[in-house]
Structure formats: structure tokens, C-alpha cells
Write a protein that holds these residues in place. Structure first.
Motif, short mmCIF file in Angstrom:
data_model
loop_
_atom_site.label_atom_id
_atom_site.label_comp_id
_atom_site.label_asym_id
_atom_site.label_seq_id
_atom_site.Cartn_x
_atom_site.Cartn_y
_atom_site.Cartn_z
N ASN A 138 45.40 54.07 -35.00
CA ASN A 138 44.48 52.75 -34.92
C ASN A 138 43.48 53.16 -36.31
N PRO A 139 43.87 52.42 -37.41
CA PRO A 139 44.73 51.63 -37.81
C PRO A 139 46.33 51.83 -37.71
N VAL A 140 46.92 50.93 -37.92
CA VAL A 140 48.47 51.00 -38.26
C VAL A 140 49.29 50.79 -39.47
N SER A 141 50.17 51.50 -39.89
CA SER A 141 51.08 50.98 -40.94
C SER A 141 52.23 50.91 -40.74
N PRO B 179 44.34 40.86 -30.29
CA PRO B 179 43.31 40.70 -29.46
C PRO B 179 43.24 40.95 -27.96
N SER B 180 44.48 41.03 -27.68
CA SER B 180 44.83 41.53 -26.13
C SER B 180 44.75 42.78 -25.87
N LEU B 181 44.76 43.68 -26.94
CA LEU B 181 45.16 45.08 -26.86
C LEU B 181 43.85 45.62 -26.04
N LEU B 182 44.32 46.51 -25.32
CA LEU B 182 43.29 47.13 -24.10
C LEU B 182 42.95 48.39 -24.47
N ALA B 183 43.66 49.21 -25.29
CA ALA B 183 43.51 50.42 -26.00
C ALA B 183 44.22 50.64 -27.51
N ASP B 184 43.70 51.75 -27.79
CA ASP B 184 44.49 52.08 -29.25
C ASP B 184 46.21 52.08 -29.00
N GLY B 185 46.68 52.13 -29.92
CA GLY B 185 48.17 52.16 -30.04
C GLY B 185 48.51 53.74 -29.77
N PHE B 186 49.61 54.10 -29.22
CA PHE B 186 50.16 55.38 -29.38
C PHE B 186 51.61 55.46 -30.06
N THR B 187 51.58 56.51 -30.82
CA THR B 187 52.83 56.79 -31.46
C THR B 187 53.59 58.00 -31.11
N TYR B 188 54.60 58.51 -31.31
CA TYR B 188 55.24 59.83 -30.87
C TYR B 188 55.33 60.89 -32.04
N ASP B 189 54.70 61.75 -32.18
CA ASP B 189 54.65 62.99 -32.85
C ASP B 189 55.75 64.01 -32.67
N ASN B 190 57.08 63.71 -33.32
CA ASN B 190 58.10 64.62 -33.06
C ASN B 190 57.79 66.24 -33.03
N PRO B 191 57.30 66.75 -34.37
CA PRO B 191 57.08 67.76 -34.35
C PRO B 191 56.18 68.64 -33.07
N ALA B 192 55.10 67.69 -32.82
CA ALA B 192 54.39 68.46 -31.66
C ALA B 192 54.60 68.03 -30.44
N ARG B 193 55.55 67.26 -30.19
CA ARG B 193 56.24 66.84 -28.99
C ARG B 193 55.29 66.27 -28.07
N ARG B 194 54.42 65.20 -28.59
CA ARG B 194 53.43 64.37 -27.77
C ARG B 194 52.81 63.25 -28.48
#
Length: 572
Positions: free
Chosen positions: A477-480, A457-472
Motif C-alpha cells: 500500500n500503495p499499489v500499482s 474505502p471498505s478495506l480493513l487493512a493493507d493489501g498483501f501480495t506474494y513475494d515468490n523469491p522470499a516465499r512469503r
């Protein structure tokens, strides 16, 4: 022409009026100081005589031209009550050397009436603000600011009487950036509430007395956050963090430390040394995390006819271990329903108890705890054959040889009762994440897919993961399960997740370069990944402040792994 002359006279009068000042010579004062006479220069010690009152109106400035005092005699009163828009300022004429010149030395309140109060005042560049001989006043000092003084406020009641306690000695104040101690109380009974104490040369010190600290923020001070030298200790609903010493130190009698956030202090989270507890005392429902010492340390507790409880705390990521209680005399010790995870040290929990007569511990109960740490031993009991111990319904995530564990305990106590405990994997029925302000790196160790806000509940924004092939980075959100992701929070919080199906295995491909991975709901030795062909050690985690080289991979956390080729992995 007369109109022009009149206007000129009026303008001159207003200019004089705007820059009015009043010099107060040494001696007796009473009456009302209006804003129209401000600033008021104090040119010597002044006192408010018996049965008199000095009222300082909103917007006034009081300037001490030397090291002088305001003395309030018996049954006299000082009322300096400003407003949020028009504060009353107390300061010194020389603001360059408050440690050697100083302004206000003290406000001596001797058996003052309840009408005596300081509200919406600001004190700056003074040696200290002394309030002495407090007697039966409520909400005594409120909404005041004390900053850039040699010390903050010193409160002392010479005629100390337990029955004549003050309700609130400080309420909604800010005491910051003072060179020395921000608050020192002696022979005071009362409470400090809703007050911010930060950036001072030392922390709060309570000497003899019984002062409670409630709903306060004590952070980034140069010493211990709160130090109870000889007084009863009670701390409720406070944030105590980033202090250059223990979070809370108690060397007095007894009390409770309850529902506080005690994190990132340069010492123990809670240190109780030699407290004489005549009844029951406890540390309960706190978050005690990321301190450089032990989470809770309590050496030499003589519990005369009572006991000590450590109940329902989250004790995590403390460098010196989680709990250390030793040389405890008489009474009982309960360690119940705590979450004790990710602590370092030689042992997570150490109980070294005193057994020589005439004092002895009668009972120790260790029940309902979740334990998963980075220590050599989770629970070590120094041999003490005078007491009974029960270890029931605990979950030991990182201990797998339960037979040797019980053998060690049986040899240390007079009698041992144990049942309902679980060892090893998968993790227990509840899962805990500790979230600190700022960015941190997590993963989701469950079989379902979920929206982040449901559990975070304290999250201020979506989560961010790293896309290796795209390098970004990509929002997620949602997550698994199976990958790591960054989250941003603005508060300290603990996430307790239960009634979910844990995922036991995650698998996938690592691509050349950096990969951000997540884990199943089990601890993973780092070698399970670094031994794979194409993986370049080390593996990095993030602790909320900086990257570190991981030696064990914990469920719920995310990790960076570098490969030179495409690598298939399966964990565990």
C-alpha cells in the motif's frame, strides 16, 4: 432476638416475592400485569373485552401452558411495551416440541386502538404469532424478537381497506431461526423496516396487499428471500443474500426494487413473473451479484399503459446470465446505465418479446450500459418486428465483430437506431470492481500508483501480495499495476473508477513456484500465459469463496500461476 426473628421473616418474604407466579384462567382479562406477579401462566384462551386494556409491564414473562390464544376484542387494546434492558418474554411451558405442542397460537387484534402495541418483546418456542385485523395503527410491532417458533409472524386484515393502511407493521425486529415462514402477510398495506430476517425455514411471503420492505437484512433463509405472491412489490435499501431460492420474487402487480444488495442467492437475483404493471415499474441502483440463476428475469410482463425500467444496476457474476425479459406485452422497456459484467450463461441479455396482437411492445431503449461477460452472446433479441429499438452509447468490451452484431439486431426488430457504441478494448471510461465481505484477490489496471483507501474505502487493512523469491506474503500500500494482491472487506460494495489512464501492457518475470500476477486493462485469454514455456497450467482465480480454474483473465483481478523455471511474460 426480635431483630433476628424480623430478619428471618423478611428474608422468607423476599424469597416468596422473588419466585412469585400468577396463573391466568380462561376468560376475560384486563388491567395491569406487573413484574412482581411474573411469570404469568396462561391456562386457557383469554380475551381482552371491548373498551378494555391489558398492560404488560417491562420484565414480565408470559408462559402458555398449552395451545391457547390472547384475543383482543374490537376497540380493546393490548400494550406489551418492554425496554431494551427489561424485555417482555412470551414462551411455552413445553419448549421441546413447538411444532406439535405449541404455546401462543395468535394475538387477534380486531379494530384495535392505536395504543395497541408490542415493543421490546421476545417470542420463543411458540407455534406462531398471529396478528389479525390490523387497523390504522402506527409502529405496530417494534424492537421484538421471534425465534425458535414453528413459524414467525402471520399478519392479516380481514377488513382490508387500501385507504386504511398501516404505517409500519414491523420496525427494528429480529426474526430468526424459526422452522417455517418468518413473516407472512395477507391483505396488509404498510411497511417492514430495519428488520433482520435470517436462518428461517423459508423467506418472507406477502400475499394480497401492498407491503414495502425497507432497510432490512434477509439472509440465509431456506427459501426465497422475499416472495410477493399477489401484492404490489417495493423493496428499498435491503441486504438480501445467501437465501436458498431467488433473492426477490414478484408475482403481483407493480412496484420498485431499488438500492438493494442482492447477492449469493440460490436462484435468480430478481424474478418477476407475470406481474400486471398498470403503470411504470423498475429495478434500479441495485447490486445483483453471485446468484446461481439469472441476475434479473422477467417473463410475461403485461405493462398496461406503462413500462419497465432496469436502470443503474450493477449485475455481476450471476451464473444464469444478467437479464432475461420475454413475452412482454405493450408499453416500453428501458435498460439504461447498468454495469453488466462477468455473468455466465448462453447469453448475457436476452429479450424475447411477445408480438401477437392486440398487445405489442412499442419501444425498447438500451443505452449507456457497460457490458463484459463470459457468455456466447452479449445481447440477443428474439425476432419481434412490431417494435422499435435504440442501442446507443454502450460499451461492449467482449464483442469485437460489430458488423455481425448489428446485422443480427437489424433482422430482429422493425427499426433499429444505433450510435455512440464502443466495442473491444481498451475497457470503457469507467472501471468496476465488486467487493464482497472477506478476503478477495485483485489487481490495479491503471498507469499510476495509488493508496488503496482512495478507491477501496471498505478495506480493513493493507493489501498483501506474494513475494515468490522470499516465499512469503508482504503488505502492499500503495499499489500499482502488474501484480495481484489480497484485500479484506467487511461489506458488499461496488467500486467505480473513472478518469484514470489505463495500462495497456504489463510485463515481468515469473519465478519457479507460485506467482501472484495482475493484468492490464484488457481481457486476456488464459492461453497467452499457459502456452509460454515453463508455465504449468491451470491458472487459478479466487471468487471470494473458493479457488477456480480460470479460462479468461479479467482486468482488476489477481491470478495464481505456477512455473517450473524463470519465465518472461508480456501481456497482452
Amino acid at each position: 432476638m426480635r431483630l433476628i426473628v424480623f430478619s428471618a421473616i423478611l428474608i422468607a418474604f423476599l424469597c416468596i416475592f422473588a419466585y412469585a407466579e400468577t396463573h391466568i384462567p380462561p376468560g376475560e382479562v384486563h388491567g395491569i400485569w406487573e413484574r412482581t406477579g411474573s411469570p404469568f401462566y396462561i391456562d386457557g384462551d383469554i380475551n381482552i373485552p371491548t373498551d378494555s386494556m391489558l398492560i404488560i409491564k417491562p420484565g414480565c414473562t408470559v408462559i402458555f401452558t398449552g395451545f391457547f390464544m390472547i384475543i383482543v376484542d374490537s376497540n380493546a387494546a393490548l400494550r406489551a411495551v418492554g425496554t431494551e434492558e427489561a424485555r417482555i418474554y412470551f414462551t411455552a411451558s413445553d419448549t421441546t416440541h413447538p411444532d406439535s405442542i405449541g404455546g401462543l397460537s395468535s394475538m387477534l387484534i380486531t379494530y384495535s386502538e392505536d395504543v395497541c402495541s408490542l415493543c421490546y418483546c421476545e417470542f420463543r418456542y411458540l407455534r406462531s404469532v398471529w396478528v389479525l385485523d390490523i387497523f390504522s395503527s402506527e409502529h405496530y410491532i417494534s424492537h421484538c424478537k421471534i425465534s425458535k417458533c414453528l413459524n414467525g409472524i402471520y399478519m392479516w386484515d380481514y377488513y382490508w381497506d387500501w385507504a386504511a393502511s398501516v404505517d409500519r407493521i414491523l420496525d427494528s425486529c429480529i426474526i430468526s431461526n424459526n422452522t417455517g415462514t418468518p413473516i407472512y402477510t395477507e391483505y396488509i398495506c404498510g411497511s417492514i423496516v430495519n428488520t433482520i430476517i435470517c436462518g428461517n425455514g423459508d423467506g418472507i411471503i406477502y400475499a394480497e396487499g401492498a407491503v414495502a420492505c425497507t432497510s432490512c437484512t434477509i439472509e440465509r433463509n431456506g427459501g426465497i428471500g422475499i416472495d410477493f405472491e399477489h401484492s404490489d412489490y417495493n423493496v428499498y435499501d435491503c441486504i438480501i443474500r445467501y437465501n436458498d431460492g431467488a433473492g426477490v420474487h414478484c408475482g403481483g402487480r407493480g412496484g420498485n426494487i431499488e438500492n438493494n444488495t442482492i447477492t449469493n442467492n440460490n436462484g435468480a437475483g430478481v424474478a418477476l413473473s407475470g406481474c400486471m404493471c398498470t403503470g411504470s415499474a423498475g429495478v434500479s441502483s441495485n447490486i445483483i451479484a453471485n446468484n446461481s440463476g439469472i441476475g434479473i428475469t422477467a417473463p410475461g410482463l403485461p405493462l398496461r399503459g406503462g413500462g419497465f425500467s432496469i436502470y443503474n444496476n450493477t449485475i455481476s457474476s450471476n451464473e444464469g446470465g444478467a437479464i432475461s425479459v420475454y413475452e412482454m406485452l405493450e408499453g416500453f422497456l428501458y435498460i439504461v446505465d447498468n454495469v453488466i459484467v462477468n455473468n455466465n450463461g448462453s447469453e448475457a441479455i436476452y429479450l424475447g418479446l411477445y408480438e401477437e396482437p392486440p398487445y405489442y411492445l412499442t419501444e425498447i431503449e438500451f443505452e449507456g450500459n457497460i457490458i463484459a461477460n463470459r457468455c456466447d452472446d452479449e445481447l440477443e433479441v428474439f425476432p419481434c418486428t412490431t417494435f422499435a429499438m435504440s442501442v446507443t452509447n454502450n460499451c461492449f468490451i467482449t464483442i469485437f465483430d460489430s458488423d455481425s452484431f448489428w446485422s443480427s439486431l437489424i433482422g430482429s426488430v422493425a427499426s433499429l437506431t444505433h450510435y455512440g457504441n464502443r466495442f473491444g478494448t481498451p475497457v470503457c471510461a469507467s472501471y468496476v470492481l465488486i467487493i464482497s465481505p472477506g478476503w478477495d484477490l485483485f489487481s490495479y489496471p491503471f498507469a499510476d500508483t495509488t493508496v488503496l483507501s482512495e478507491f477501496y474505502p471498505s478495506l480493513l487493512a493493507d493489501g498483501f501480495t506474494y513475494d515468490n523469491p522470499a516465499r512469503r506474503y508482504e503488505p502492499v500500500n500503495p499499489v500499482s499495476a502488474g501484480y495481484g494482491f489480497w484485500m479484506l472487506s467487511d461489506i458488499d460494495t461496488v467500486i467505480l473508477i473513472s478518469d484514470r489512464d489505463y495500462i495497456d501492457v504489463v510485463s515481468g518475470y515469473l519465478f519457479p513456484g507460485w506467482n501472484l500476477i495482475g493484468l492490464p486493462a484488457v481481457l486476456i485469454p488464459v492461453t497467452d500465459l499457459t502456452d509460454l514455456p515453463g508455465v504449468i497450467p491451470p491458472i487459478y482465480g479466487y471468487d471470494g469463496v473458493e479457488y477456480f480454474i480460470a479460462d479468461v483473465l479479467y482486468p482488476g483481478k489477481g491470478y495464481w500461476i505456477l512455473t517450473e523455471d524463470t519465465v518472461y511474460y508480456e501481456l497482452p
